[in-house]
Design a protein around this motif. Structure first.
Motif, mmCIF file in Angstrom:
data_model
loop_
_atom_site.group_PDB
_atom_site.id
_atom_site.type_symbol
_atom_site.label_atom_id
_atom_site.label_comp_id
_atom_site.label_asym_id
_atom_site.label_seq_id
_atom_site.Cartn_x
_atom_site.Cartn_y
_atom_site.Cartn_z
ATOM 1 N N PHE A 160 -2.466 4.761 -0.294
ATOM 2 C CA PHE A 160 -2.809 4.305 1.051
ATOM 3 C C PHE A 160 -2.527 5.437 2.031
ATOM 4 C CE2 PHE A 160 -2.292 1.271 4.728
ATOM 5 C CZ PHE A 160 -3.577 0.748 4.648
ATOM 6 N N ARG A 161 -3.557 6.228 2.325
ATOM 7 C CA ARG A 161 -3.412 7.441 3.113
ATOM 8 C C ARG A 161 -4.190 7.339 4.422
ATOM 9 N NH1 ARG A 161 -1.409 11.607 -0.105
ATOM 10 N NH2 ARG A 161 -0.406 10.669 -1.930
ATOM 11 N N ARG A 166 -4.361 13.525 7.757
ATOM 12 C CA ARG A 166 -3.159 14.181 8.293
ATOM 13 C C ARG A 166 -1.891 13.494 7.771
ATOM 14 N NH1 ARG A 166 -2.088 13.599 13.084
ATOM 15 N NH2 ARG A 166 -3.537 11.979 13.777
ATOM 16 N N ASP A 167 -1.764 13.449 6.466
ATOM 17 C CA ASP A 167 -0.580 12.857 5.851
ATOM 18 C C ASP A 167 0.486 13.918 5.671
ATOM 19 O OD1 ASP A 167 -2.589 10.697 3.872
ATOM 20 O OD2 ASP A 167 -1.203 10.110 5.452
ATOM 21 N N ASN A 168 1.713 13.547 5.926
ATOM 22 C CA ASN A 168 2.852 14.463 5.761
ATOM 23 C C ASN A 168 3.465 14.224 4.391
ATOM 24 O OD1 ASN A 168 4.880 16.279 6.166
ATOM 25 N ND2 ASN A 168 6.152 14.909 7.415
ATOM 26 N N GLU A 178 6.676 12.315 -4.977
ATOM 27 C CA GLU A 178 7.313 11.359 -4.075
ATOM 28 C C GLU A 178 6.527 11.237 -2.777
ATOM 29 O OE1 GLU A 178 9.862 9.420 -4.614
ATOM 30 O OE2 GLU A 178 10.123 10.160 -6.659
ATOM 31 N N ARG A 179 6.522 10.033 -2.221
ATOM 32 C CA ARG A 179 5.782 9.773 -0.979
ATOM 33 C C ARG A 179 6.742 9.156 0.022
ATOM 34 N NH1 ARG A 179 2.937 9.780 2.989
ATOM 35 N NH2 ARG A 179 0.944 8.710 3.288
ATOM 36 N N ASP A 180 6.914 9.821 1.167
ATOM 37 C CA ASP A 180 7.865 9.370 2.176
ATOM 38 C C ASP A 180 7.123 8.600 3.272
ATOM 39 O OD1 ASP A 180 10.023 8.949 3.749
ATOM 40 O OD2 ASP A 180 10.201 11.009 4.476
#
Length: 368
Positions: A160-161, A166-168, A178-180
């Motif tokens: 889910f982006r 502009r994903d950090n 890992e996804r923060d």
């Protein structure tokens, strides 16, 4: 005399599958009704397979019967289904394969299945089953119930982006880094799944986790609890009521009917729309107390609740949970292994047809 455990091969096989399946097996009734429904769909199936040169495909009738077995027995994958067809005589008999016929390769089965799911055959098959004379007489034409449930999508929450890209993301080894999500506001307006773009982030109620999912809907007749219509929609806060109106509007005839539902449907606009469609709303009263301490004003009044039929509809409505329970539990559609709304809708609708078929042997059995 003790029997020998030595296995000897034979040159010829004289196995008659029709004899091996006992006469009172429930699948005999199911196969008879399914075959009659498939005969009525012959023109629709013919349209999916244009006449041209090439190798013949898997017969769509056998393909659909195999998909029904997958739902009946909760088989989790096409590979496992083909393995079961290979050695199980009952499966071979139901599908229509002979003892010496080879089972299909699982990849060929999947390719042909996708063609079948894309041709609206599932919805037509459901209606063809209900149109059989011995089944049609079981259905109520006056009293119905409707409800919705969440079908979890085959997509990770990590997919889910942001739509603008502009994903950090934190850099990490492998494709499953890992996804923060800390302090990141996510919504369906600004984000979407890269795995299944049509899935929506949704939660059923307060305190529950939000998941990528679709929303499944069922219209059930109240006499025997059979599903007469249904489908998949995008998961939104108004999807249950909007789809319920579509299901009611698409019913044949315009005679007055009753519609039972839970308190999530107790909305003034929805109740008014039902009355305009010549539907008596047997909706549960949503009387929860607001934060201000005042009870919520319900849209259901005494002209509906004073009739004994209102209480009967509320009791019958609970049976719709049996439909959802079987589809999500026994048929394995709690988290569907398909992507895209059209394919998920076809699999869900075929699951409704399978639920009806699994009920019919007992409903059609002569009284003891």
């Amino acid at each position: 005399m003790r029997g020998s455990d030595v296995r000897s091969g034979s040159l010829f096989s004289y196995v008659n599958l029709e004899v091996r399946v006992r006469r009172d097996h429930p699948l005999r009734v199911i196969r008879e009704i399914a075959n009659a429904a498939l005969v009525s769909l012959n023109e629709d199936l013919e349209a999916l397979y244009p006449r041209r040169l090439g190798r013949p495909s898997i017969p769509p009738e056998r393909l659909l019967r195999a998909m029904l077995l997958q739902a009946f027995y909760g088989i989790r994958s096409e590979r496992q289904l083909m393995e079961r067809v290979e050695f199980d005589l009952l499966f071979r008999w139901f599908v229509g394969l002979g003892v010496d016929d080879p089972a299909w390769d699982h990849s060929s089965f999947t390719t042909n299945r996708d063609r079948l799911l894309g041709g609206e055959i599932a919805a037509k098959f459901l209606q063809a089953v209900l149109a059989q004379p011995k089944v049609k007489r079981l259905l109520s034409s006056d009293h119905f119930s409707v409800d919705g449930t969440l079908i979890e999508a085959w997509a990770s929450i990590k997919s889910f982006r942001r739509k603008d890209g502009r994903d950090n993301d934190s850099s990490g080894p492998g494709r499953n880094a890992e996804r923060d999500f800390h302090k990141e506001k996510r919504s369906n307006g600004t984000h979407r799944s890269t795995t299944d773009p049509e899935a929506r982030l949704y939660r059923k109620g307060d305190g529950q986790a939000a998941k990528l999912c679709y929303m499944g809907h069922v219209l059930m007749e109240n006499r025997h609890g059979l599903a007469v219509d249904g489908g998949i929609s995008l998961a939104t806060g108004t999807a249950e009521r909007e789809t319920a109106l579509q299901l009611v509007a698409s019913r044949p005839g315009r005679r007055r009917i009753t519609l039972g539902a839970d308190k999530a449907y107790d909305v003034r606009q929805f109740i008014g729309d039902l009355r305009r469609h010549n539907v008596t709303p047997h909706i549960a009263i949503d009387g929860h107390v607001r934060i201000t301490g005042k009870p919520r004003v319900t849209a259901i009044d005494r002209r509906t609740t004073r009739h004994p039929g209102y209480g009967v509809s509320q009791r019958c409505h609970k049976r719709i949970e049996e439909v959802f329970g079987w589809i999500k539990g026994s048929a394995g559609l709690a988290r569907i292994k398909l992507r895209g709304r059209a394919r998920v809708d076809a699999a869900f609708t075929l699951g409704l047809a399978a639920y009806n078929l699994i009920r019919l042997p007992k409903l059609l059995a002569p009284p003891a």
